[in-house]
Write a protein that holds these residues in place. Structure first.
Motif, PDB file in Angstrom:
ATOM      1  N   TYR A 241       0.843  -1.205   0.000  1.00 19.69           N
ATOM      2  CA  TYR A 241       0.000   0.000   0.000  1.00 19.69           C
ATOM      3  C   TYR A 241       0.874   1.250   0.000  1.00 19.69           C
ATOM      4  O   TYR A 241       0.598   2.213  -0.743  1.00 19.69           O
ATOM      5  CB  TYR A 241      -0.933   0.015   1.214  1.00 19.69           C
ATOM      6  CG  TYR A 241      -1.746   1.289   1.292  1.00 19.69           C
ATOM      7  CD1 TYR A 241      -2.857   1.473   0.476  1.00 19.69           C
ATOM      8  CD2 TYR A 241      -1.379   2.324   2.141  1.00 19.69           C
ATOM      9  CE1 TYR A 241      -3.588   2.656   0.515  1.00 19.69           C
ATOM     10  CE2 TYR A 241      -2.098   3.504   2.190  1.00 19.69           C
ATOM     11  CZ  TYR A 241      -3.205   3.660   1.373  1.00 19.69           C
ATOM     12  OH  TYR A 241      -3.916   4.842   1.402  1.00 19.69           O
ATOM     13  N   ALA A 242       1.931   1.262   0.829  1.00 15.93           N
ATOM     14  CA  ALA A 242       2.826   2.422   0.881  1.00 15.93           C
ATOM     15  C   ALA A 242       3.462   2.676  -0.480  1.00 15.93           C
ATOM     16  O   ALA A 242       3.526   3.822  -0.960  1.00 15.93           O
ATOM     17  CB  ALA A 242       3.896   2.208   1.949  1.00 15.93           C
ATOM     18  N   VAL A 243       3.935   1.610  -1.137  1.00 16.20           N
ATOM     19  CA  VAL A 243       4.576   1.752  -2.450  1.00 16.20           C
ATOM     20  C   VAL A 243       3.550   2.196  -3.501  1.00 16.20           C
ATOM     21  O   VAL A 243       3.849   3.060  -4.347  1.00 16.20           O
ATOM     22  CB  VAL A 243       5.248   0.428  -2.864  1.00 16.20           C
ATOM     23  CG1 VAL A 243       5.732   0.496  -4.312  1.00 16.20           C
ATOM     24  CG2 VAL A 243       6.414   0.111  -1.928  1.00 16.20           C
ATOM     25  N   ASN A 244       2.348   1.644  -3.442  1.00 15.57           N
ATOM     26  CA  ASN A 244       1.294   2.045  -4.395  1.00 15.57           C
ATOM     27  C   ASN A 244       0.931   3.518  -4.228  1.00 15.57           C
ATOM     28  O   ASN A 244       0.696   4.228  -5.216  1.00 15.57           O
ATOM     29  CB  ASN A 244       0.048   1.185  -4.205  1.00 15.57           C
ATOM     30  CG  ASN A 244       0.230  -0.226  -4.730  1.00 15.57           C
ATOM     31  OD1 ASN A 244       1.154  -0.503  -5.498  1.00 15.57           O
ATOM     32  ND2 ASN A 244      -0.638  -1.136  -4.319  1.00 15.57           N
ATOM     33  N   ASP A 295      -3.727   2.226   8.245  1.00 11.16           N
ATOM     34  CA  ASP A 295      -4.131   3.519   8.797  1.00 11.16           C
ATOM     35  C   ASP A 295      -2.929   4.347   9.241  1.00 11.16           C
ATOM     36  O   ASP A 295      -2.981   5.591   9.205  1.00 11.16           O
ATOM     37  CB  ASP A 295      -5.085   3.320   9.981  1.00 11.16           C
ATOM     38  CG  ASP A 295      -6.482   2.925   9.532  1.00 11.16           C
ATOM     39  OD1 ASP A 295      -6.785   3.090   8.329  1.00 11.16           O
ATOM     40  OD2 ASP A 295      -7.269   2.445  10.375  1.00 11.16           O
ATOM     41  N   ASP A 296      -1.850   3.692   9.683  1.00 10.87           N
ATOM     42  CA  ASP A 296      -0.629   4.424  10.038  1.00 10.87           C
ATOM     43  C   ASP A 296      -0.046   5.104   8.806  1.00 10.87           C
ATOM     44  O   ASP A 296       0.401   6.257   8.866  1.00 10.87           O
ATOM     45  CB  ASP A 296       0.411   3.466  10.643  1.00 10.87           C
ATOM     46  CG  ASP A 296      -0.007   2.917  11.990  1.00 10.87           C
ATOM     47  OD1 ASP A 296      -0.474   3.704  12.827  1.00 10.87           O
ATOM     48  OD2 ASP A 296       0.126   1.688  12.197  1.00 10.87           O
ATOM     49  N   ILE A 297      -0.048   4.382   7.689  1.00 12.99           N
ATOM     50  CA  ILE A 297       0.482   4.944   6.442  1.00 12.99           C
ATOM     51  C   ILE A 297      -0.369   6.130   5.996  1.00 12.99           C
ATOM     52  O   ILE A 297       0.167   7.181   5.602  1.00 12.99           O
ATOM     53  CB  ILE A 297       0.523   3.872   5.330  1.00 12.99           C
ATOM     54  CG1 ILE A 297       1.292   2.619   5.798  1.00 12.99           C
ATOM     55  CG2 ILE A 297       1.124   4.441   4.057  1.00 12.99           C
ATOM     56  CD1 ILE A 297       2.727   2.879   6.169  1.00 12.99           C
ATOM     57  N   LYS A 298      -1.681   5.975   6.073  1.00 12.92           N
ATOM     58  CA  LYS A 298      -2.577   7.062   5.668  1.00 12.92           C
ATOM     59  C   LYS A 298      -2.397   8.297   6.548  1.00 12.92           C
ATOM     60  O   LYS A 298      -2.396   9.432   6.059  1.00 12.92           O
ATOM     61  CB  LYS A 298      -4.034   6.588   5.729  1.00 12.92           C
ATOM     62  CG  LYS A 298      -4.401   5.558   4.672  1.00 12.92           C
ATOM     63  CD  LYS A 298      -5.866   5.126   4.812  1.00 12.92           C
ATOM     64  CE  LYS A 298      -6.256   4.156   3.703  1.00 12.92           C
ATOM     65  NZ  LYS A 298      -7.671   3.703   3.834  1.00 12.92           N
ATOM     66  N   ALA A 299      -2.237   8.079   7.850  1.00 14.17           N
ATOM     67  CA  ALA A 299      -2.096   9.196   8.782  1.00 14.17           C
ATOM     68  C   ALA A 299      -0.818   9.982   8.540  1.00 14.17           C
ATOM     69  O   ALA A 299      -0.755  11.193   8.837  1.00 14.17           O
ATOM     70  CB  ALA A 299      -2.128   8.677  10.217  1.00 14.17           C
ATOM     71  N   LEU A 300       0.197   9.321   8.000  1.00  9.61           N
ATOM     72  CA  LEU A 300       1.505   9.962   7.797  1.00  9.61           C
ATOM     73  C   LEU A 300       1.729  10.389   6.355  1.00  9.61           C
ATOM     74  O   LEU A 300       2.796  10.910   6.026  1.00  9.61           O
ATOM     75  CB  LEU A 300       2.613   9.001   8.223  1.00  9.61           C
ATOM     76  CG  LEU A 300       2.683   8.719   9.731  1.00  9.61           C
ATOM     77  CD1 LEU A 300       3.489   7.464  10.001  1.00  9.61           C
ATOM     78  CD2 LEU A 300       3.257   9.909  10.473  1.00  9.61           C
ATOM     79  N   ALA A 301       0.741  10.182   5.495  1.00 11.53           N
ATOM     80  CA  ALA A 301       0.922  10.466   4.069  1.00 11.53           C
ATOM     81  C   ALA A 301       1.286  11.928   3.817  1.00 11.53           C
ATOM     82  O   ALA A 301       2.225  12.220   3.057  1.00 11.53           O
ATOM     83  CB  ALA A 301      -0.348  10.092   3.294  1.00 11.53           C
TER      84      ALA A 301
END
Length: 335
Positions: A241-244, A295-301
């Protein structure tokens, strides 16, 4: 270790202790800083992830107080460097001086350390100094060492640089190139306080009794947490997800969206994917979890990508910011 410090950050209950440390840090920092909880949390995430942060905000919002309070709460040495157009690398790193022994008359060189030799360094208005000095500082951030007259001087860990930029004054500044911006783990935005928080802040800071944060951590404990952050597991699904998400910012890819092609000039590189996962690990640990969620990735985007995504000319003409572009991409990338 101070008497008020928790038990060593290791062993079976390490995750719970990091969560406790996070709560204690927030409580102590609220004594000196009012209403900037998200900013504080992002700075702590950056430090626990062994990165550096770029803080964007207009003057007079308490950036220096925030960073000094953070250093005090972690028992760390703090230095502030005011960047100016005539600042040279030697003013940051230090210089060699000649000393003469009065007894023998023998002369020898001695290296006098500059303000970079601290645990927490506030690089105030980094965009006001020429590229030569900017590059020298960023090299020290990356290598965590300084070379003078052929001799290497290591910077004592933990080492954390927080650079500030003034977003409204463009005259007489040297904006950081994209490649150098990419070296900062997070770009945190310090905004105006809500009116009620500002009332509380003014009342607190103009009274004779000013509360100071107490030390919660020591340097060795921070290094333990930094090592623990690296060990937090992350699933392939979260990494994908992070890479996408990062790939969605790149307008040159064959499968780039219409939004990316039209609104983005340059997208984020692979270091952004690494930053999302690493910062996500620190956020999960501070939240008392030993696994990273999407959700951690989204919060830090936004703090991870806002300085790595460059809007196109058309986007700038329409007043579209990188934050708005990231918000739109978050709606389209599945996760």
């Amino acid at each position: 270790m101070s008497e008020s410090s928790p038990a060593p950050v290791s062993g079976e209950n390490a995750v719970a202790r990091v969560h406790e440390i996070r709560d204690r840090l927030m409580a102590e920092l609220r004594k000196a800083v009012v209403g900037q909880d998200q900013v504080i949390e992002e700075l702590v995430i950056t430090m626990f992830a062994r990165g550096h942060a770029l803080l964007t905000g207009v003057p007079g919002l308490g950036k220096t107080l925030l960073v000094r309070s953070l250093a005090e709460s972690m028992s760390l040495a703090f230095k502030r460097i005011q960047f100016t157009p005539d600042l040279m690398p030697a003013d940051i790193f230090g210089t060699e001086v000649v000393e003469e022994d009065p007894a023998t008359g023998k002369r020898a060189f001695r290296f006098v350390k500059g303000p970079i030799f601290a645990n927490v360094v506030l690089a105030d208005e980094i965009n006001r100094t020429p590229p030569k000095t900017q590059a020298a500082l960023l090299e020290a951030m990356e290598e965590r060492q300084v070379t003078a007259a052929g001799e290497t001087h290591p910077l004592a860990p933990p080492f954390f640089v927080l650079a500030t930029q003034n977003p409204i004054e463009l005259e007489g500044t040297y904006p950081l190139p994209e490649a150098q911006l990419d070296r900062f783990l997070l770009n945190t935005v310090l905004d105006y306080l809500p009116k009620e928080d500002e009332i509380n802040m003014v009342a607190a800071t103009t009274s004779p009794d000013k509360a100071k944060p107490s030390a919660v951590l020591t340097g060795p404990e921070i290094e333990e947490i930094q090592a623990l952050v690296r060990s937090v597991p992350v699933s392939t699904e979260v990494v994908r997800y992070a890479v996408n998400l990062v790939s969605a910012t790149r307008p040159t890819l064959a499968d780039a969206s219409a939004l990316a092609k039209e609104k983005i000039k340059w997208g984020a590189g692979s270091r952004a994917s690494q930053a999302l996962v690493l910062a996500g690990k620190a956020r999960a640990l501070m939240d008392g979890r030993y696994n990273v969620a999407i959700d951690d990735i989204k919060a830090l985007a936004k703090p991870v990508l806002r300085h790595r995504v460059i809007p196109s000319f058309h986007a700038e003409a329409e007043g579209v910011t990188s934050d708005q572009l990231i918000a739109e991409l978050l709606k389209t990338v599945e996760g």
